[in-house]
Write an enzyme that holds these catalytic residues in place. Structure first.
Site, PDB file in Angstrom:
ATOM      1  CE  LYS A 114      -4.317  -1.308   2.193  1.00  9.94           C
ATOM      2  NZ  LYS A 114      -5.171  -0.955   1.138  1.00  9.94           N
TER       3      LYS A 114
ATOM      4  CB  SER B 194      -3.498   3.199  -0.335  1.00  5.63           C
ATOM      5  OG  SER B 194      -4.330   2.264  -0.189  1.00  5.63           O
TER       6      SER B 194
ATOM      7  NE  ARG C  21     -11.486   2.690   3.096  1.00  6.70           N
ATOM      8  CZ  ARG C  21     -10.353   2.818   2.464  1.00  6.70           C
ATOM      9  NH1 ARG C  21      -9.878   3.770   1.577  1.00  6.70           N
ATOM     10  NH2 ARG C  21      -9.529   1.696   2.418  1.00  6.70           N
TER      11      ARG C  21
ATOM     12  CD  GLU D  66      -5.989  -8.906   1.701  1.00  7.57           C
ATOM     13  OE1 GLU D  66      -7.010  -9.022   2.186  1.00  7.57           O
ATOM     14  OE2 GLU D  66      -5.368  -8.281   0.877  1.00  7.57           O
TER      15      GLU D  66
ATOM     16  CG  HIS E 103      -9.639 -12.600   0.450  1.00  6.09           C
ATOM     17  ND1 HIS E 103     -10.191 -11.080   0.665  1.00  6.09           N
ATOM     18  CD2 HIS E 103      -9.699 -12.506  -0.538  1.00  6.09           C
ATOM     19  CE1 HIS E 103     -10.524 -10.825  -0.640  1.00  6.09           C
ATOM     20  NE2 HIS E 103     -10.116 -11.712  -1.354  1.00  6.09           N
TER      21      HIS E 103
ATOM     22  CD  GLU F  72     -16.573  -6.171  -8.702  1.00  4.76           C
ATOM     23  OE1 GLU F  72     -17.433  -5.659  -7.770  1.00  4.76           O
ATOM     24  OE2 GLU F  72     -15.324  -5.856  -8.487  1.00  4.76           O
TER      25      GLU F  72
END
Length: 232
Positions: A63, A67, A74, A158, A139, A173
């Protein structure tokens, strides 16, 4: 117009903060490289010992500072420090493993997470239980040790496992949602959901064809553990 006086002390503190942030990001870069090495070893072993490579490709990402700042906002993290960021944000380093078939996804997940120095923190199986829009992927947030000059450090990474069809669908998508700034017309959402079902059917067909062509019996793989959080 107000002029701010820049002192040597303020410059020194800014440089110290910059250096600390760079060290913080390097921890995750090193953790990401540890996972990449583990995946690379598994791929090479399969290729040489089993004459079969279950991994199509591997992508990694770290990241950006922007970000990370956006995610802090958030998540509503007030007065964040590096320790708080470490505990609250676990996807700073990410590795995506694209496999040939669904069975390969689960086998690689098992082989990676059963290693002695890997700790599983979170598992979310969106293959067994897809998201409403049809998204599929497995995940996992894992911790791997990174050995620095100051000692060992457990770093979360991750790891996403998916098939070629799942990866193609997810990529398309993402581009559509980016194009419409997440306000996608309903008819396109419906079409994406239908396409996810078609991608799943393609996965099933291609794996069946592969097994028939190579005379491979269907392996009975243990399902992954249910979604859980450990030590977060």
């Amino acid at each position: 117009m107000t002029t701010l006086q820049v002192t040597e002390d303020s410059i020194r503190k800014t440089r110290e903060l910059r250096d600390e942030f760079q060290r913080f990001l390097r921890e995750y870069e090193f953790g990401m490289r540890e996972v990449e090495t583990k995946i690379s070893i598994l791929r090479d072993e399969f290729t040489h010992d089993h004459a079969y490579n279950p991994i199509e490709h591997v992508k990694s990402r770290l990241k950006t500072p922007d970000s990370i700042v956006e995610k802090i906002a958030r998540k509503g993290i007030d007065e964040p420090d590096f320790d708080r960021i470490r505990s609250e944000i676990t996807d700073i380093a990410g590795v995506r493993v694209t496999c040939s078939f669904v069975a390969d996804v689960y086998q690689l997940f098992d082989l990676l997470t059963q290693q002695d120095d890997v700790t599983v923190r979170v598992v979310k199986d969106y293959i067994a239980q897809p998201k409403e829009n049809g998204y599929k992927s497995l995940h996992a947030i894992i911790e791997v040790p990174v050995f620095l000059s100051t000692g060992a450090l457990a770093v979360p990474v991750e790891v996403q496992f998916r098939t070629i069809a799942m990866d193609f669908w997810a990529s398309l998508e993402h581009k559509i949602y980016y194009k419409f700034s997440n306000q996608v017309p309903s008819h396109l959402v419906d079409s994406l959901t239908d396409a996810a079902a078609a991608a799943a059917e393609l996965d099933t067909r291609m794996e069946r064809l592969h097994r028939e062509a190579h005379g491979v019996p269907r392996r009975q793989l243990a399902p992954p553990p249910p979604p859980r959080v450990v030590g977060v």
